[in-house]
Design a protein around this motif. Structure first.
Motif, PDB file in Angstrom:
ATOM      1  N   ALA A  81       0.831  -1.214   0.000  1.00  0.00           N
ATOM      2  CA  ALA A  81       0.000   0.000   0.000  1.00  0.00           C
ATOM      3  C   ALA A  81       0.863   1.262   0.000  1.00  0.00           C
ATOM      4  N   CYS A  82       1.889   1.271   0.827  1.00  0.00           N
ATOM      5  CA  CYS A  82       2.792   2.429   0.861  1.00  0.00           C
ATOM      6  C   CYS A  82       3.539   2.593  -0.465  1.00  0.00           C
ATOM      7  N   GLY A  83       3.983   1.471  -1.025  1.00  0.00           N
ATOM      8  CA  GLY A  83       4.688   1.540  -2.298  1.00  0.00           C
ATOM      9  C   GLY A  83       3.802   2.021  -3.427  1.00  0.00           C
ATOM     10  N   LEU A  84       2.542   1.587  -3.408  1.00  0.00           N
ATOM     11  CA  LEU A  84       1.615   2.006  -4.456  1.00  0.00           C
ATOM     12  C   LEU A  84       1.381   3.511  -4.405  1.00  0.00           C
ATOM     13  N   ILE A  85       1.217   4.055  -3.199  1.00  0.00           N
ATOM     14  CA  ILE A  85       0.949   5.495  -3.063  1.00  0.00           C
ATOM     15  C   ILE A  85       2.192   6.323  -3.400  1.00  0.00           C
ATOM     16  N   LEU A  86       3.328   5.987  -2.784  1.00  0.00           N
ATOM     17  CA  LEU A  86       4.532   6.785  -2.964  1.00  0.00           C
ATOM     18  C   LEU A  86       5.076   6.687  -4.388  1.00  0.00           C
ATOM     19  N   ASP A  87       5.160   5.478  -4.933  1.00  0.00           N
ATOM     20  CA  ASP A  87       5.768   5.312  -6.249  1.00  0.00           C
ATOM     21  C   ASP A  87       4.918   5.930  -7.356  1.00  0.00           C
ATOM     22  N   VAL A  88       3.614   5.831  -7.268  1.00  0.00           N
ATOM     23  CA  VAL A  88       2.768   6.441  -8.293  1.00  0.00           C
ATOM     24  C   VAL A  88       2.973   7.949  -8.324  1.00  0.00           C
ATOM     25  N   MET A  95       4.172  -2.245  -5.716  1.00  0.00           N
ATOM     26  CA  MET A  95       3.611  -3.418  -5.050  1.00  0.00           C
ATOM     27  C   MET A  95       4.660  -4.493  -4.815  1.00  0.00           C
ATOM     28  N   TYR A  96       5.810  -4.410  -5.508  1.00  0.00           N
ATOM     29  CA  TYR A  96       6.881  -5.370  -5.258  1.00  0.00           C
ATOM     30  C   TYR A  96       7.427  -5.246  -3.835  1.00  0.00           C
ATOM     31  N   VAL A 125       6.593  -8.176  -1.875  1.00  0.00           N
ATOM     32  CA  VAL A 125       7.456  -9.339  -2.071  1.00  0.00           C
ATOM     33  C   VAL A 125       8.709  -9.222  -1.216  1.00  0.00           C
ATOM     34  N   VAL A 126       9.312  -8.015  -1.197  1.00  0.00           N
ATOM     35  CA  VAL A 126      10.518  -7.813  -0.391  1.00  0.00           C
ATOM     36  C   VAL A 126      10.208  -8.000   1.088  1.00  0.00           C
ATOM     37  N   ALA A 127       9.109  -7.427   1.548  1.00  0.00           N
ATOM     38  CA  ALA A 127       8.754  -7.559   2.959  1.00  0.00           C
ATOM     39  C   ALA A 127       8.486  -9.005   3.342  1.00  0.00           C
ATOM     40  N   TYR A 128       7.880  -9.757   2.441  1.00  0.00           N
ATOM     41  CA  TYR A 128       7.600 -11.165   2.737  1.00  0.00           C
ATOM     42  C   TYR A 128       8.867 -11.998   2.709  1.00  0.00           C
ATOM     43  N   GLY A 183      10.687  -3.837   3.571  1.00  0.00           N
ATOM     44  CA  GLY A 183       9.725  -3.536   2.519  1.00  0.00           C
ATOM     45  C   GLY A 183       9.567  -2.048   2.295  1.00  0.00           C
ATOM     46  N   LEU A 184       9.492  -1.267   3.398  1.00  0.00           N
ATOM     47  CA  LEU A 184       9.384   0.184   3.272  1.00  0.00           C
ATOM     48  C   LEU A 184      10.683   0.781   2.734  1.00  0.00           C
TER      49      LEU A 184
END
Length: 592
Positions: free
Chosen positions: A192-199, A268-269, A272-275, A283-284
């Motif tokens: 969710a954080c990656g989707l918001i920040l990267d977009v 969203m990747y 994957v990193v966080a998992y 992940g962050l």
């Protein structure tokens, strides 16, 4: 780049002016043919593809659920997620597939005649005036039918082959893949954080750098136009390349939109990193670092100052200092001015079409099946390939048979042995052509097969097989099945110990796996059908019109050939032919 002389520039301009009416006439003729043939091609593809999708959809649904439930590769949680994902994909396939078939039919029916019209006046073509009107008419109709048939092969043959692998394959370490449920919340938070920040950040970076891409692209294209380099090298490409100058702003707009869309999977990747690292912090950290990675990549592509002003954090627990995640991205050689200074310009005598078609995946596939036909006829004449093998492949009951897996693997092995003995850096074909890393097809799909084959070639070279061991390896690869079930068909090699047999079996499984993947392509299935018909007619001719061959006779005949293969001496082979009554009968049958 050296400025062209005035005489050279005037000659190029006069050639362009003379070619322009010719180009316009061909383009108008192609448009007329495209408008006339487009409805028929669209009708064939829309009806055929829609019927396949609707007719096979219930079977795909049931069989997909069955294979996912029965597979031993994954655990219960992953199975549940796969069932949900499969349901979504199948529904989308039903919704998108039918309208997509109509759109594909319109595009193919309209564009195919235009491209065929221009191809009719290519180099080496005779009677070009007639071909300008004829080419692209009936071939477009037959091409539409071929597309439907290839899709049928993909939805029927390739689909069941892939699902059978999923159902029967066992986990590599005996433990099925499973999801750690405790790491799911942290992965979702990172996504969710990656989707918001990267977009947001990708959009701002792309908008900020789009003027640079616009003016640098125009500058490069205009330089190529004046110097007749790059896309302006061939006269036939000048109108299209000139159109690229006019439409370059739309290309820049498309690059901006592609950057925005790419931010979604890259952001969203972070899940994957966080998992994988079992850490929300990692992940962050990736989410923040992906902005810096994208900024560095765009700087390299646009030939701007390397590096990035955004922070790059460590997002892997075990990460090398020299990895691409820790250091800055190295500039590709294609954008390095110093490397380009010593690069020779393109030769003008080189044909654009020939340079593109020198080695391409379709040409390689044509060569593979031509060699399969040639080697298959030899093996049919020798009795190694029998009517039973042909009937099994023809009926479609065997997905991994001698013809559709063993024979292509046999041909590829001969090329690997030929290349290993010649100390080649690539792959030497039967006609003497050599495929290396320089002239191989620049396709990711081709790399999936070429790179593993090069590894197998080096391993074969290191093994240093004897002639008898090579023949055993050839027969082991040709005869698909478990080694315990092939004892009667494989040649006996006294010097072959258990360790060597295990190594040969490993080589055979790897090559058979590669060729099994090749057999799943739609065009491959169609070509295999032609190959089976050719070998069936060859077998009928060899047997003097007596097609039925029982299993015991085929097994004895194959065993006799296997014994012949294990004896490389000409004298020994002649003695076997004189002593073996079955070989004498076969030899007399071949004698007219």
């Amino acid at each position: 780049m050296e400025p062209p002389s005035s005489s050279r520039l005037l000659a190029s301009l006069w050639t362009f002016i003379k070619f322009l009416p010719y180009f316009c006439g061909l383009f108008i003729l192609g448009l007329i043919k495209g408008v006339l043939l487009c409805p028929w091609a669209c009708l064939i593809m829309a009806i055929g593809i829609s019927a396949l999708i609707l007719g096979l959809w219930p079977m795909h649904l049931i069989w997909t659920y069955y294979c996912i439930i029965r597979t031993r590769m994954v655990g219960p949680v992953v199975k549940l997620l796969l069932l949900v994902a499969a349901t979504v994909i199948l529904i989308l396939w039903l919704i998108i597939g039918i309208p997509g078939s109509v759109l594909a039919g319109l595009l193919y029916g309209f564009l195919a005649p235009i491209m065929a019209t221009f191809d009719a006046v290519g180099e080496g073509k005779e009677n070009t005036f007639v071909h300008c009107f004829v080419d692209g008419t009936w071939s477009t109709i037959t091409g539409s039918c071929t597309v439907v048939r290839d899709l049928k092969d993909m939805l029927f043959h390739s689909y069941f082959s892939i699902m059978d692998d999923l159902r029967f394959q066992t986990p590599p370490h005996g433990k099925p893949y499973e999801i750690r449920l405790l790491d799911i919340p942290g992965a979702l938070l990172s996504a969710a954080c990656g989707l918001i920040l990267d977009v947001i950040m990708f959009t701002l970076i792309a908008i900020y750098k789009c003027p640079v891409m616009l003016f640098k692209g125009w500058k490069r294209l205009i330089q190529d136009l004046i110097g007749r380099e790059g896309p302006f090298l061939e006269t036939a490409c000048v109108p299209f390349a000139g159109l690229a100058i006019l439409l370059w702003p739309f290309a820049v707009l498309g690059a901006v939109l592609a950057s925005i869309l790419s931010s979604i999977p890259l952001g969203m990747y972070g899940a994957v990193v966080a998992y994988q690292e079992s850490s929300v912090v990692m992940g962050l950290s990736y989410v923040v670092s992906s902005v810096s990675i994208f900024d560095e990549y765009t700087n390299d592509v646009l030939d701007m100052a390397p590096g990035s002003c955004f922070p790059k954090l460590k997002y892997r627990k075990q990460q090398d200092e020299d990895s691409s995640h820790g250091g800055h991205l190295s500039k590709p050689a294609s954008f390095d001015k110093e490397n380009q200074e010593g690069k020779k310009p393109l030769a003008r005598v080189t044909s654009f079409k020939n340079s593109m078609d020198e080695f391409n995946p379709f040409k390689m596939l044509d060569h593979l099946f031509a060699e399969c036909k040639l080697q298959g006829e030899v093996l049919v004449n020798e009795g190694v390939i029998t009517m039973k093998d042909i009937q099994e492949t023809k009926s479609g009951k065997v997905g991994s048979g001698v013809l559709n897996v063993g024979l292509p693997a046999y041909v590829i092995l001969n090329a690997l042995l030929r290349s290993a003995k010649s100390n080649s850096n690539g792959l030497i074909l039967s006609d003497g052509a050599e495929i290396t890393s320089d002239n191989r097809p620049k396709s990711t799909l081709f790399d999936w097969f070429f790179d593993p084959l090069m590894i197998i070639k080096e391993q074969i070279k290191a093994e240093n097989f004897t002639e008898e061991e090579e023949e055993y390896l050839k027969m082991r690869i040709l005869m698909v099945g478990e080694p315990s079930n092939l004892k009667g068909t494989l040649p006996h090699v006294p010097s072959l110990n258990e360790r060597k047999k295990a190594e040969i079996d490993a080589f055979a499984r790897r090559l058979q796996g590669i060729t099994k993947s090749i057999s799943r392509y739609p065009t491959s299935k169609r070509r295999f059908d032609v190959l089976v018909k050719s070998l069936l007619s060859e077998l009928e001719r060899t047997m003097g019109g007596s097609v039925p061959v029982n299993g015991s006779q085929a097994l004895r005949l194959r065993g006799g050939i296997a014994r012949m293969l294990s004896q490389k001496s000409i004298g020994k082979t002649a003695n076997i032919m004189d002593e073996d009554p079955e070989a004498q009968v076969t030899r007399k049958a071949r004698t007219p």
